[in-house]
Design an enzyme around this catalytic site. Sequence first.
Site, PDB file in Angstrom:
ATOM      1  N   TYR A 122      -1.979  -0.470  11.044  1.00 49.51           N
ATOM      2  CA  TYR A 122      -2.154  -1.142   9.751  1.00 49.51           C
ATOM      3  C   TYR A 122      -0.952  -0.897   8.840  1.00 49.51           C
ATOM      4  O   TYR A 122      -0.338  -1.839   8.329  1.00 49.51           O
ATOM      5  CB  TYR A 122      -3.442  -0.655   9.064  1.00 49.51           C
ATOM      6  CG  TYR A 122      -3.469  -0.950   7.571  1.00 49.51           C
ATOM      7  CD1 TYR A 122      -3.595  -2.259   7.106  1.00 49.51           C
ATOM      8  CD2 TYR A 122      -3.340   0.079   6.622  1.00 49.51           C
ATOM      9  CE1 TYR A 122      -3.594  -2.541   5.732  1.00 49.51           C
ATOM     10  CE2 TYR A 122      -3.337  -0.195   5.261  1.00 49.51           C
ATOM     11  CZ  TYR A 122      -3.462  -1.502   4.820  1.00 49.51           C
ATOM     12  OH  TYR A 122      -3.442  -1.776   3.473  1.00 49.51           O
ATOM     13  N   LYS A 180       1.834  -3.529   7.324  1.00 49.46           N
ATOM     14  CA  LYS A 180       2.109  -3.731   5.887  1.00 49.46           C
ATOM     15  C   LYS A 180       3.586  -3.451   5.593  1.00 49.46           C
ATOM     16  O   LYS A 180       4.219  -4.154   4.794  1.00 49.46           O
ATOM     17  CB  LYS A 180       1.218  -2.820   5.029  1.00 49.46           C
ATOM     18  CG  LYS A 180      -0.258  -3.155   5.052  1.00 49.46           C
ATOM     19  CD  LYS A 180      -0.600  -4.525   4.486  1.00 49.46           C
ATOM     20  CE  LYS A 180      -0.390  -4.626   2.986  1.00 49.46           C
ATOM     21  NZ  LYS A 180      -0.836  -5.954   2.465  1.00 49.46           N
ATOM     22  N   THR A 224       0.816  -1.222   0.000  1.00 50.19           N
ATOM     23  CA  THR A 224       0.000   0.000   0.000  1.00 50.19           C
ATOM     24  C   THR A 224       0.850   1.272   0.000  1.00 50.19           C
ATOM     25  O   THR A 224       1.960   1.288   0.550  1.00 50.19           O
ATOM     26  CB  THR A 224      -0.908   0.003   1.259  1.00 50.19           C
ATOM     27  OG1 THR A 224      -1.478   1.295   1.444  1.00 50.19           O
ATOM     28  CG2 THR A 224      -0.144  -0.357   2.525  1.00 50.19           C
ATOM     29  N   ASP A 225       0.287   2.329  -0.570  1.00 49.24           N
ATOM     30  CA  ASP A 225       0.977   3.630  -0.539  1.00 49.24           C
ATOM     31  C   ASP A 225       1.064   4.192   0.879  1.00 49.24           C
ATOM     32  O   ASP A 225       1.790   5.148   1.134  1.00 49.24           O
ATOM     33  CB  ASP A 225       0.291   4.632  -1.482  1.00 49.24           C
ATOM     34  CG  ASP A 225      -1.147   4.981  -1.117  1.00 49.24           C
ATOM     35  OD1 ASP A 225      -1.674   4.420  -0.127  1.00 49.24           O
ATOM     36  OD2 ASP A 225      -1.757   5.800  -1.826  1.00 49.24           O
ATOM     37  N   GLU A 226       0.295   3.584   1.824  1.00 50.26           N
ATOM     38  CA  GLU A 226       0.314   4.103   3.205  1.00 50.26           C
ATOM     39  C   GLU A 226       1.656   3.895   3.886  1.00 50.26           C
ATOM     40  O   GLU A 226       1.928   4.528   4.908  1.00 50.26           O
ATOM     41  CB  GLU A 226      -0.778   3.427   4.045  1.00 50.26           C
ATOM     42  CG  GLU A 226      -2.157   3.779   3.577  1.00 50.26           C
ATOM     43  CD  GLU A 226      -3.222   3.683   4.657  1.00 50.26           C
ATOM     44  OE1 GLU A 226      -2.878   3.560   5.840  1.00 50.26           O
ATOM     45  OE2 GLU A 226      -4.399   3.759   4.287  1.00 50.26           O
TER      46      GLU A 226
HETATM   47  P1  NAD Z   1     -10.199  -6.935   2.147  1.00 58.20           P
HETATM   48  O1  NAD Z   1     -10.181  -6.635   3.613  1.00 58.20           O
HETATM   49  O2  NAD Z   1     -11.413  -6.651   1.350  1.00 58.20           O
HETATM   50  O3  NAD Z   1      -9.871  -8.489   1.917  1.00 58.20           O
HETATM   51  C1  NAD Z   1      -8.887  -9.161   2.626  1.00 58.20           C
HETATM   52  C2  NAD Z   1      -9.099 -10.656   2.377  1.00 58.20           C
HETATM   53  O4  NAD Z   1      -8.060 -11.365   3.064  1.00 58.20           O
HETATM   54  C3  NAD Z   1     -10.431 -11.195   2.917  1.00 58.20           C
HETATM   55  O5  NAD Z   1     -11.013 -12.062   1.974  1.00 58.20           O
HETATM   56  C4  NAD Z   1     -10.028 -11.948   4.176  1.00 58.20           C
HETATM   57  O6  NAD Z   1     -10.911 -13.018   4.502  1.00 58.20           O
HETATM   58  C5  NAD Z   1      -8.641 -12.433   3.800  1.00 58.20           C
HETATM   59  N1  NAD Z   1      -7.793 -12.699   4.971  1.00 58.20           N
HETATM   60  C6  NAD Z   1      -7.598 -11.889   6.060  1.00 58.20           C
HETATM   61  N2  NAD Z   1      -6.737 -12.478   6.909  1.00 58.20           N
HETATM   62  C7  NAD Z   1      -6.361 -13.660   6.340  1.00 58.20           C
HETATM   63  C8  NAD Z   1      -5.489 -14.696   6.731  1.00 58.20           C
HETATM   64  N3  NAD Z   1      -4.821 -14.640   7.897  1.00 58.20           N
HETATM   65  N4  NAD Z   1      -5.339 -15.759   5.917  1.00 58.20           N
HETATM   66  C9  NAD Z   1      -6.017 -15.833   4.739  1.00 58.20           C
HETATM   67  N5  NAD Z   1      -6.874 -14.884   4.330  1.00 58.20           N
HETATM   68  C10 NAD Z   1      -7.049 -13.800   5.124  1.00 58.20           C
HETATM   69  O7  NAD Z   1      -8.918  -6.210   1.586  1.00 58.20           O
HETATM   70  P2  NAD Z   1      -8.698  -5.441   0.200  1.00 58.20           P
HETATM   71  O8  NAD Z   1      -9.168  -4.056   0.363  1.00 58.20           O
HETATM   72  O9  NAD Z   1      -9.205  -6.285  -0.900  1.00 58.20           O
HETATM   73  O10 NAD Z   1      -7.107  -5.395   0.174  1.00 58.20           O
HETATM   74  C11 NAD Z   1      -6.374  -6.464  -0.401  1.00 58.20           C
HETATM   75  C12 NAD Z   1      -4.898  -6.162  -0.273  1.00 58.20           C
HETATM   76  O11 NAD Z   1      -4.603  -4.937  -0.934  1.00 58.20           O
HETATM   77  C13 NAD Z   1      -4.438  -5.968   1.178  1.00 58.20           C
HETATM   78  O12 NAD Z   1      -3.183  -6.550   1.319  1.00 58.20           O
HETATM   79  C14 NAD Z   1      -4.341  -4.465   1.349  1.00 58.20           C
HETATM   80  O13 NAD Z   1      -3.355  -4.131   2.292  1.00 58.20           O
HETATM   81  C15 NAD Z   1      -3.949  -4.042  -0.049  1.00 58.20           C
HETATM   82  N6  NAD Z   1      -4.390  -2.698  -0.454  1.00 58.20           N
HETATM   83  C16 NAD Z   1      -5.690  -2.316  -0.305  1.00 58.20           C
HETATM   84  C17 NAD Z   1      -6.095  -1.052  -0.762  1.00 58.20           C
HETATM   85  C18 NAD Z   1      -7.516  -0.573  -0.608  1.00 58.20           C
HETATM   86  O14 NAD Z   1      -7.763   0.608  -0.824  1.00 58.20           O
HETATM   87  N7  NAD Z   1      -8.472  -1.413  -0.283  1.00 58.20           N
HETATM   88  C19 NAD Z   1      -5.154  -0.203  -1.358  1.00 58.20           C
HETATM   89  C20 NAD Z   1      -3.814  -0.619  -1.472  1.00 58.20           C
HETATM   90  C21 NAD Z   1      -3.451  -1.882  -1.034  1.00 58.20           C
HETATM   91  O1  DAU Z   2      -4.014   4.182   0.567  1.00 58.28           O
HETATM   92  C1  DAU Z   2      -4.250   2.791   0.465  1.00 58.28           C
HETATM   93  C2  DAU Z   2      -5.069   2.372   1.655  1.00 58.28           C
HETATM   94  O2  DAU Z   2      -6.351   2.942   1.466  1.00 58.28           O
HETATM   95  C3  DAU Z   2      -5.170   0.863   1.808  1.00 58.28           C
HETATM   96  O3  DAU Z   2      -3.907   0.339   2.083  1.00 58.28           O
HETATM   97  C4  DAU Z   2      -6.132   0.502   2.943  1.00 58.28           C
HETATM   98  O4  DAU Z   2      -6.321  -0.900   2.981  1.00 58.28           O
HETATM   99  C5  DAU Z   2      -7.450   1.176   2.692  1.00 58.28           C
HETATM  100  O5  DAU Z   2      -8.298   0.949   3.809  1.00 58.28           O
HETATM  101  C6  DAU Z   2      -7.280   2.674   2.473  1.00 58.28           C
HETATM  102  O6  DAU Z   2      -6.875   3.341   3.704  1.00 58.28           O
HETATM  103  P1  DAU Z   2      -7.516   4.748   4.139  1.00 58.28           P
HETATM  104  O7  DAU Z   2      -7.392   4.877   5.587  1.00 58.28           O
HETATM  105  O8  DAU Z   2      -7.019   5.860   3.291  1.00 58.28           O
HETATM  106  O9  DAU Z   2      -9.030   4.459   3.670  1.00 58.28           O
HETATM  107  P2  DAU Z   2     -10.424   4.761   4.377  1.00 58.28           P
HETATM  108  O10 DAU Z   2     -11.465   4.450   3.368  1.00 58.28           O
HETATM  109  O11 DAU Z   2     -10.545   4.142   5.715  1.00 58.28           O
HETATM  110  O12 DAU Z   2     -10.366   6.345   4.566  1.00 58.28           O
HETATM  111  C7  DAU Z   2     -10.224   7.208   3.450  1.00 58.28           C
HETATM  112  C8  DAU Z   2     -10.259   8.629   3.986  1.00 58.28           C
HETATM  113  O13 DAU Z   2     -11.584   8.899   4.492  1.00 58.28           O
HETATM  114  C9  DAU Z   2      -9.314   8.867   5.144  1.00 58.28           C
HETATM  115  O14 DAU Z   2      -8.815  10.196   5.082  1.00 58.28           O
HETATM  116  C10 DAU Z   2     -10.208   8.713   6.368  1.00 58.28           C
HETATM  117  C11 DAU Z   2     -11.547   9.247   5.872  1.00 58.28           C
HETATM  118  N1  DAU Z   2     -12.732   8.631   6.528  1.00 58.28           N
HETATM  119  C12 DAU Z   2     -12.842   7.275   6.516  1.00 58.28           C
HETATM  120  C13 DAU Z   2     -13.904   6.655   7.138  1.00 58.28           C
HETATM  121  C14 DAU Z   2     -14.031   5.146   7.161  1.00 58.28           C
HETATM  122  C15 DAU Z   2     -13.693   9.426   7.100  1.00 58.28           C
HETATM  123  O15 DAU Z   2     -13.610  10.676   7.069  1.00 58.28           O
HETATM  124  N2  DAU Z   2     -14.763   8.828   7.707  1.00 58.28           N
HETATM  125  C16 DAU Z   2     -14.902   7.475   7.774  1.00 58.28           C
HETATM  126  O16 DAU Z   2     -15.894   6.979   8.382  1.00 58.28           O
END
Ligand code: NAD
Ligand code: DAU
Length: 331
Positions: free
Chosen positions: A142, A146, A116-118
């Site tokens: 988190y 990562k 992740t970019d985080e």
């Molecule tokens: P998500 O939470 O929707 O899905 C995660 C999946 O992993 C689920 O199906 C869960 O059951 C499975 N899982 C959790 N723990 C596990 C374990 N111990 N063993 C096997 N399976 C397990 O997540 P997502 O948003 O689809 O993110 C997927 C990946 O991409 C993550 O690694 C996350 O860090 C990364 N990522 C997410 C975002 C975003 O904005 N959602 C952005 C950048 C990177």
């Molecule tokens: O940048 C990549 C990441 O983006 C991924 O690695 C993470 O898995 C994914 O959860 C996401 O992280 P963020 O913390 O940026 O996403 P989130 O949707 O939780 O929040 C986006 C922005 O919105 C952040 O500035 C927090 C704000 N927010 C979020 C929630 C859930 C609110 O203001 N209110 C809320 O209730």
Amino acid sequence: MRVLVTGGAGFIGSHFVRRLVAQGDEVVVLDKLTYAGNRANLAGLEHEFHQGDIADPVAVAQAAKGCAAIVNFAAESHVDRSILGPAEFITTDVLGTQVLLTHARDRGLRFVQVSTDEVYGDIPLGASPSTEDAPIRASSPYSASKAGGDLQVLAYVRTFGVNASITRGANTYGSHQFPEKLLPLFITNALDGLQLPVYGDGKQRREWLHAEDHCAGVELVLREGEPGGVYNVSGQERENMDVVRGILDHTGASPDLVRHVEDRPGHDRRYAVDSSKLRALGWSPSHSFGSGGLADTVAWYRENRDWWEPLKSDEYKAYYAEQYASRLDES
Ligand code: NAD
Ligand code: DAU
């Protein structure tokens, strides 16, 4: 190619399975089916499914039989949950990654870590987007977990010669995202006339990347990424309040639903990444957040209530109350 996709029942992982299956790859999914995992996300897609934990070497060995590569999407992925309880994030995101890497090392498998970019922490307004050599400055439990996974990957490349690469994607949006993160939470709340809890002033900035574009980047890295290579996957930058206004426009919900609530502790103000390295491999996004991406996503949630309504279960309601009840009372 036969590929093990861990976390394939989650949001982005299931988009990736759809992509590989459409291209004729053989897909095996290993997923623990936590609250975020949902087999309905894989409905109609030909794949072999194993329910299990990536931190369990036996489950990994069984699922990975015959696979040439592992792509690791499995993670605890929600920042707010990591603040309420960080321990599970270490077990899955750090230890789980190390277990997968050990298997990849012992069997000579290709490995892609979806990160992740985080991990770069927040980028001051006006500063250039992070390149892949920027320092790791994780802010939340988190992002620290990562980052720990990423460092394990790089250590396994250098010490054991594992053929592994890392992608660092931006905030991802699209269909099938569990309704806890900004976009799916606010869209489903808006559709139900519920409050929209904006953290702090709402001037935080994120890059928005469509799940299909994110998966295209991961696939390119799987096939063409260098061992030890790190590749950013960028999106389109928006202030949170612009995103919220877009959701109100597309759902037709009232602006009176917006509540500015107590901020997230340690909240990063801005993420921005430079994806030149991935673009040089041939990647370019095909979705635009402003021209269709957000509108299509809102339309998907409007048309697929039967997918998300059951997810707002008793466990979800307990999480929601813990996360938001006092914030909303005080707003
Ligand atoms: P998500 O939470 O929707 O899905 C995660 C999946 O992993 C689920 O199906 C869960 O059951 C499975 N899982 C959790 N723990 C596990 C374990 N111990 N063993 C096997 N399976 C397990 O997540 P997502 O948003 O689809 O993110 C997927 C990946 O991409 C993550 O690694 C996350 O860090 C990364 N990522 C997410 C975002 C975003 O904005 N959602 C952005 C950048 C990177
Ligand atoms: O940048 C990549 C990441 O983006 C991924 O690695 C993470 O898995 C994914 O959860 C996401 O992280 P963020 O913390 O940026 O996403 P989130 O949707 O939780 O929040 C986006 C922005 O919105 C952040 O500035 C927090 C704000 N927010 C979020 C929630 C859930 C609110 O203001 N209110 C809320 O209730």
